[in-house]
Motif scaffolding. Sequence first.
Motif, PDB file in Angstrom:
ATOM      1  N   VAL B 177      -3.392  -9.830   0.194  1.00  0.00           N
ATOM      2  CA  VAL B 177      -3.490  -8.799   1.427  1.00  0.00           C
ATOM      3  C   VAL B 177      -3.646 -10.197   2.245  1.00  0.00           C
ATOM      4  CG1 VAL B 177      -4.235  -6.514   0.500  1.00  0.00           C
ATOM      5  CG2 VAL B 177      -5.701  -8.553   0.745  1.00  0.00           C
ATOM      6  N   PRO B 178      -3.672  -9.792   3.554  1.00  0.00           N
ATOM      7  CA  PRO B 178      -3.848 -10.922   4.539  1.00  0.00           C
ATOM      8  C   PRO B 178      -5.295 -10.923   4.833  1.00  0.00           C
ATOM      9  CG  PRO B 178      -2.818  -9.255   5.609  1.00  0.00           C
ATOM     10  CD  PRO B 178      -2.866  -8.785   4.175  1.00  0.00           C
ATOM     11  N   ASP B 179      -5.957 -12.121   5.268  1.00  0.00           N
ATOM     12  CA  ASP B 179      -7.279 -11.990   5.577  1.00  0.00           C
ATOM     13  C   ASP B 179      -7.402 -11.686   7.145  1.00  0.00           C
ATOM     14  OD1 ASP B 179      -8.580 -15.170   6.613  1.00  0.00           O
ATOM     15  OD2 ASP B 179      -6.768 -14.524   6.901  1.00  0.00           O
ATOM     16  N   ASP B 180      -8.652 -11.113   7.542  1.00  0.00           N
ATOM     17  CA  ASP B 180      -8.865 -10.712   8.757  1.00  0.00           C
ATOM     18  C   ASP B 180      -7.694  -9.738   9.481  1.00  0.00           C
ATOM     19  OD1 ASP B 180      -9.740 -12.669  11.828  1.00  0.00           O
ATOM     20  OD2 ASP B 180     -10.802 -11.096  10.367  1.00  0.00           O
ATOM     21  N   ARG B 181      -7.035  -8.895   8.482  1.00  0.00           N
ATOM     22  CA  ARG B 181      -6.488  -7.556   8.899  1.00  0.00           C
ATOM     23  C   ARG B 181      -7.014  -6.616   8.214  1.00  0.00           C
ATOM     24  NH1 ARG B 181      -4.816 -11.246  11.258  1.00  0.00           N
ATOM     25  NH2 ARG B 181      -2.807 -12.377  11.690  1.00  0.00           N
ATOM     26  N   THR B 182      -6.947  -5.534   9.073  1.00  0.00           N
ATOM     27  CA  THR B 182      -7.712  -4.064   8.060  1.00  0.00           C
ATOM     28  C   THR B 182      -6.417  -3.690   7.166  1.00  0.00           C
ATOM     29  OG1 THR B 182      -8.644  -3.522  10.133  1.00  0.00           O
ATOM     30  CG2 THR B 182      -8.491  -1.856   8.262  1.00  0.00           C
ATOM     31  N   VAL B 183      -6.780  -3.545   5.860  1.00  0.00           N
ATOM     32  CA  VAL B 183      -6.059  -2.674   4.712  1.00  0.00           C
ATOM     33  C   VAL B 183      -6.339  -1.480   4.658  1.00  0.00           C
ATOM     34  CG1 VAL B 183      -5.898  -3.037   2.296  1.00  0.00           C
ATOM     35  CG2 VAL B 183      -6.171  -5.246   3.534  1.00  0.00           C
ATOM     36  N   TYR B 184      -5.444  -0.617   4.577  1.00  0.00           N
ATOM     37  CA  TYR B 184      -5.510   0.691   4.259  1.00  0.00           C
ATOM     38  C   TYR B 184      -4.701   1.188   3.150  1.00  0.00           C
ATOM     39  CZ  TYR B 184      -5.676   5.769   5.834  1.00  0.00           C
ATOM     40  OH  TYR B 184      -6.031   7.111   5.761  1.00  0.00           O
ATOM     41  N   ALA B 185      -5.461   1.599   1.894  1.00  0.00           N
ATOM     42  CA  ALA B 185      -4.586   2.282   1.041  1.00  0.00           C
ATOM     43  C   ALA B 185      -4.526   3.791   0.771  1.00  0.00           C
ATOM     44  CB  ALA B 185      -4.774   1.231  -0.216  1.00  0.00           C
ATOM     45  N   ASP B 186      -3.560   4.220   0.393  1.00  0.00           N
ATOM     46  CA  ASP B 186      -3.613   5.761   0.041  1.00  0.00           C
ATOM     47  C   ASP B 186      -3.785   5.744  -1.606  1.00  0.00           C
ATOM     48  OD1 ASP B 186      -0.935   7.040   2.164  1.00  0.00           O
ATOM     49  OD2 ASP B 186      -3.126   7.038   2.237  1.00  0.00           O
ATOM     50  N   LEU B 187      -4.744   6.364  -1.990  1.00  0.00           N
ATOM     51  CA  LEU B 187      -4.919   6.186  -3.505  1.00  0.00           C
ATOM     52  C   LEU B 187      -4.679   7.391  -4.126  1.00  0.00           C
ATOM     53  CD1 LEU B 187      -8.290   4.928  -2.980  1.00  0.00           C
ATOM     54  CD2 LEU B 187      -6.560   3.508  -3.678  1.00  0.00           C
ATOM     55  N   GLN B 188      -3.787   7.489  -5.333  1.00  0.00           N
ATOM     56  CA  GLN B 188      -3.422   8.602  -6.025  1.00  0.00           C
ATOM     57  C   GLN B 188      -3.525   8.299  -7.706  1.00  0.00           C
ATOM     58  OE1 GLN B 188       0.379   8.705  -3.745  1.00  0.00           O
ATOM     59  NE2 GLN B 188       0.259  10.792  -4.225  1.00  0.00           N
ATOM     60  N   ALA B 189      -3.533   9.394  -8.451  1.00  0.00           N
ATOM     61  CA  ALA B 189      -3.484   8.998  -9.874  1.00  0.00           C
ATOM     62  C   ALA B 189      -2.341   9.600 -10.459  1.00  0.00           C
ATOM     63  CB  ALA B 189      -4.807   9.649 -10.413  1.00  0.00           C
ATOM     64  N   ALA B 190      -1.888   8.918 -11.410  1.00  0.00           N
ATOM     65  CA  ALA B 190      -0.542   9.687 -12.120  1.00  0.00           C
ATOM     66  C   ALA B 190      -1.008  10.662 -13.421  1.00  0.00           C
ATOM     67  CB  ALA B 190       0.210   8.524 -12.912  1.00  0.00           C
ATOM     68  N   ASP B 191      -2.074  10.278 -13.949  1.00  0.00           N
ATOM     69  CA  ASP B 191      -2.650  11.268 -15.179  1.00  0.00           C
ATOM     70  C   ASP B 191      -4.061  11.865 -15.060  1.00  0.00           C
ATOM     71  OD1 ASP B 191      -3.634   8.525 -15.371  1.00  0.00           O
ATOM     72  OD2 ASP B 191      -2.040   8.034 -16.663  1.00  0.00           O
ATOM     73  N   VAL B 192      -4.930  10.801 -14.991  1.00  0.00           N
ATOM     74  CA  VAL B 192      -6.490  11.271 -15.077  1.00  0.00           C
ATOM     75  C   VAL B 192      -7.202  10.644 -14.017  1.00  0.00           C
ATOM     76  CG1 VAL B 192      -6.404  11.599 -17.613  1.00  0.00           C
ATOM     77  CG2 VAL B 192      -7.167   9.446 -16.681  1.00  0.00           C
ATOM     78  N   ILE B 193      -8.426  10.869 -13.733  1.00  0.00           N
ATOM     79  CA  ILE B 193      -9.127  10.257 -12.725  1.00  0.00           C
ATOM     80  C   ILE B 193      -9.367   8.834 -12.821  1.00  0.00           C
ATOM     81  CG2 ILE B 193     -11.161  10.353 -11.240  1.00  0.00           C
ATOM     82  CD1 ILE B 193     -11.175  13.459 -11.803  1.00  0.00           C
ATOM     83  N   HIS B 194      -9.046   7.876 -12.010  1.00  0.00           N
ATOM     84  CA  HIS B 194      -9.395   6.588 -12.205  1.00  0.00           C
ATOM     85  C   HIS B 194     -10.264   6.306 -10.937  1.00  0.00           C
ATOM     86  CE1 HIS B 194      -6.562   5.842 -15.451  1.00  0.00           C
ATOM     87  NE2 HIS B 194      -5.781   6.636 -14.595  1.00  0.00           N
ATOM     88  N   SER B 195     -10.645   5.126 -10.955  1.00  0.00           N
ATOM     89  CA  SER B 195     -11.478   4.888  -9.669  1.00  0.00           C
ATOM     90  C   SER B 195     -11.116   3.385  -9.156  1.00  0.00           C
ATOM     91  CB  SER B 195     -12.949   4.971  -9.640  1.00  0.00           C
ATOM     92  OG  SER B 195     -13.763   4.795  -8.561  1.00  0.00           O
ATOM     93  N   PHE B 196     -10.843   3.011  -7.955  1.00  0.00           N
ATOM     94  CA  PHE B 196     -10.180   1.885  -7.388  1.00  0.00           C
ATOM     95  C   PHE B 196     -11.527   1.166  -6.805  1.00  0.00           C
ATOM     96  CE2 PHE B 196      -7.042  -0.921  -5.795  1.00  0.00           C
ATOM     97  CZ  PHE B 196      -7.230  -1.438  -4.681  1.00  0.00           C
TER      98      PHE B 196
END
Lengths: 811, 360
Positions: B177-196
């Motif tokens: 990721v680049p520094d000083d830029r806002t990062v925005y991620a869509d989070l999904q799971a393929a199977d069970v609940i994980h946590s990012f």
Amino acid sequence: MSDVILTADVAAEAARPQGLGAWLTTTDHKRIGVLYLCTGLAFFLCAVGMAMLMKTQLIRPGMHFLTPEQYDQVFSMHGTTMVFLFAMPMLIGLANYLVPLQIGAKDMAFPRMNALSYWMTLFGGLLLYSSFFFGGALDTGWFSYAPLTLTAYSPHDGVTFWTISLALLGAGSIMGAVNFIVTMLRFRAKGMGLWQMPIFSVATFINSFLILFAFPSLTAAIAMLYLDRHYGTVFFNPAKGGEPIMWQHLFWFFGHPEVYILILPAFGVMSEVVPVFSRKQLFGRSSMIVMLGVIGFLGFLVWAHHMFATGLPTIFNVVMAGTSMLIAIPTGVKIFNWLATMWGGALRFKTPLLFACGLIALFTIGGITGVMQASVPFDWQAEDTYFIVGHLHNVLIAGTVFAVFAGIYYWFPKVTGRFLNDRVGKFQFWLTLVGFSITFLPMYALGMMGMPRRVYTYAPNVGWNTLNLVSSIGAYILATSFLLFIYNIVTSARSGEVAGENPWRAWTLEWATTSPPPHGNFRWLPPIRSPRPMWDLQQAAAKGGEADDGAPLMTLAAAAGEAGTVIGPEPEQSTIAPFFVAVGFLLVAIGLLSTLVVTAIGGAFLLLVAAVWMSQHWTEPMAEDMSRHRFSFMGLSMLVFIGSESVFFAALIAADIHLHIHNNSLSGAGHLHATFPAINTLNLVLSGVAAHYAQVSYRRKRIGAFNGLLVLTVILGALFIGGQAWEYAHLGFGLSGGLLASTFYTLTGFHGLHVMCGLGLLVFLFFRARRERRLELGTSPGTSGMVDAATYYWHFVDAVWVAVFIVVYLL
Amino acid sequence: MAEGGDKAKRERGEREDVRAGAGRGSRRHLTARTLLVASTWVIMLALAGTAAAASHPNVLNPAGSAAHEIRTLAIQVFSILSVVLVTVWILLAYVIVKGRRRPESKASQTSGNLSIEIVWTLIPALIVAVLFFLTVRTTQQLSLPVASVRFDVVGHQWWWEFDFGPQGFKTANEVLVPDDRTVYADLQAADVIHSFWVPQMGGKVDTIPGRVNHISFTPLIKGTFLGECSEFCGVQHAQMRFVMKVVTPAVYIAWVQHQGQPAATPTGAQAVAGGQLMPTIACGSCHTVRGTTMHGTFAPDLTHFGSRGGIGAYAMVNTPANLLKWLQDPQAVKPGCQMPRIPLPLQQQQELVAYLEELK
């Protein structure tokens, strides 16, 4: 004269039967309490052993002491055991032993159901542990999030064993809660108002409402999980429209009150121990009681603080943060009140007071880290890390376990007639304190350093090695201190210093009898004019010339010139029925784990034993003064139970509505024909009317009308069930037919199950009333109570149907 | 009766003796024990403090905007609450010191004091109000802003998929990721609940199957930061790590462009052999190497595996020796993971290693 009575009764106590048969058939709350305590301690040792396995595995990264599969089973069973098989039995055991004594009663309101609660707990625990031998135990954590727990990701039976065992444990707990509530509402000694009960009893009273309203949410969740795993329903299966997050809502709606269930009795113990060992009454008694209630109430409004990281709407998170922080207020008030109790007191540092001070010093850290986690953004960092592991053990060990130790060191003389060794106790206290600190305080740091929880190993080069090693060393010290505790119990029970009736010169009624008390608890009760009857007696005795407030009861009574109440010896009633009812439930449970044939056998066995139970000759230990009450304690207990069952159906309905909101296609109104069920509803409503008039007839002693209307109620109820069966057969989809099938069958199915139980109850009532009529007894108080109970239950079933009908067919 | 009275007096006398005896001897014991406990505390705090200072991946060592806000909040909340804690400790010490010597006849009989009780109900209420205000303020500051860098994250048992759909590639277990830029991620799971969770960037967000969650932060310091799965997700939850590298925008753009390219053509002899071997065995049924016939999506995309720092979601560091161990027996490294053992002669394993390491 009074001494002669006491001596004679001590002799009677020695002659009480002691063998295995006596313990299997006991209905004496004191023996049941001891059973709970011993069982709790046995499971405690199992769970401590599991903790040691985990801490050994985590000594350094990359240990191969346990495989990941083994570690996952160990951490899951450690948590489940500590919560359900150690902490709850210990606290319920203490309550079982003490509450009737503290309120001046002979026993609990329902002694046989009391025994049943214990056997359900034991069998639930044994069933849970048997899973180790049947393909592996639960390995998804004590709160088991879906969809990891679905068969696709957890194919072996460990999760199923967990659901079924929890059902047994929950049933036992709910029965116990009903028992405590009714006992304390109806069987307090004369002169003791509800507000004058000792704080430990008040805490148990409030706690029972928490159990009543929290456990049904767990029951609903595990029922849905079981059905998802074995009958193709899709509650938690996202691929078919299910919602994994719904599991979390249902579980934590139970789970958060559960931790208050584990701490309220502990606070109750504190409020008994601190005053006695400060030789000073509790400071701010009224506010202490109110704050217990506030904590209990608020405990139901905070569950989503376990879900801050799941992506719920911000406003919801913020509200839950607010309510979670609010709980700090009543808790803080209690800490200050205990300090104020000690302020100006004459502190006597026996082991109980040491543990009480340890709680004040260390539980407060846990409380603080709890408030930190209520702060949503901080929780986003701390959640699911070792910070939480540190926090939860902080409040559970320095809170619940310290209070349990304090309570056992305090009440052991009453239960066994001997002191626990105080020097060993003091050494054990310091060892526990040091062991606890070294094990768990570093975990706060580890969490801040980024270490997640529930990991069988950790990265070797991120700086976690030292603190993990230190924590594991601490665990060995802590475990040693627990073994020392067990050693103290085992040796002191046999050869501890003999204690008299009131070795601590305390002030509540359990000290107004021998150590241990006889069956029936009391031979003489002092007059009850305040929350401290024995203090009042000691003061009056001092005025009468007896300066020693630890003198024998009869000496004090004579010096005080108090006539009090003389109570005759109580014949012991023993029956194997509770044990066998628990066996019946166990068979039903085993069948749900293997083949439904066993469930059917268990169900039949249950019916048989229940019939024996309800028709065996049984004398209620205490008589009620019916002039002051509208309905008997039987009716009251059914109303209390209905409160609990309401939450069960509310949870199912809430789940249904949640699924509706997230699935536009889910619609009963769209897919089900409401006409037939609406007509069928008439059957149920008319049966409710019939039941009402049956109850009225019984009260007016019109037995003929009563019998006729009862039969009519049963017939109409049976027609309703028949109609349901017909509807099921013509629906065109089965249990595994998708989301609508899942919600439809659980709501109507559980309701139908309740109707069938109600029909059984009504049929039994019919035969019991006929038998009494044949015996020319007319209407008896016992049967009258049952009539009330059965009718209330039937009305409840009616009311639930209205709600179910609306949600299933009209939404 | 007289006997009973004497006995009672004797017992009472014994109790007095015990109390007195407890007074003399235990003062020494109490000092010793207090010192023991105090010293364990000092050691614990020192250890914790030194361990915590400036370490990775430390929540208190933030490298991103969100983690900064949260650290500020943590310090504020902890400072306020420590005052409460220390107050309780001081009061406890005071009542203990004053009360242990007090004879029973001098114990006061107060049962309550409404004014004091009101005070110590209102003060905690005030503290709670302040903490709540700070919480709400920080929560609002962390609300998701407009993002210039965007990608999808999918949690799998037990690895992390990073999907840069618009840029035409997927990668696994490592993201720049680049520094000083806002990062925005869509989070999904393929199977069970994980946590990012990247502790030094900000708080964690669960990845829940059937649902899309979002996370947003602005990296502020360049470097390599460890991320972890933070929701128990099965047997290899402990080894579901990933790495987030914060780089200059130029390096980031170059990385994105390079990742979009199909797999490099192997040059070394062994690597060429490996490149010919790999599509003929089972690998392609799970893995993708863009530009070859391997299109499996069940397992991590290996198109640029050689440039990644870890194997098996950072169960191991990516070196040829480690990769050989992994290929020989992934179950020994990560027991229970989804990659089966594939028996091959050593020569072929080495060819595969050479090929994969050339997929830079």
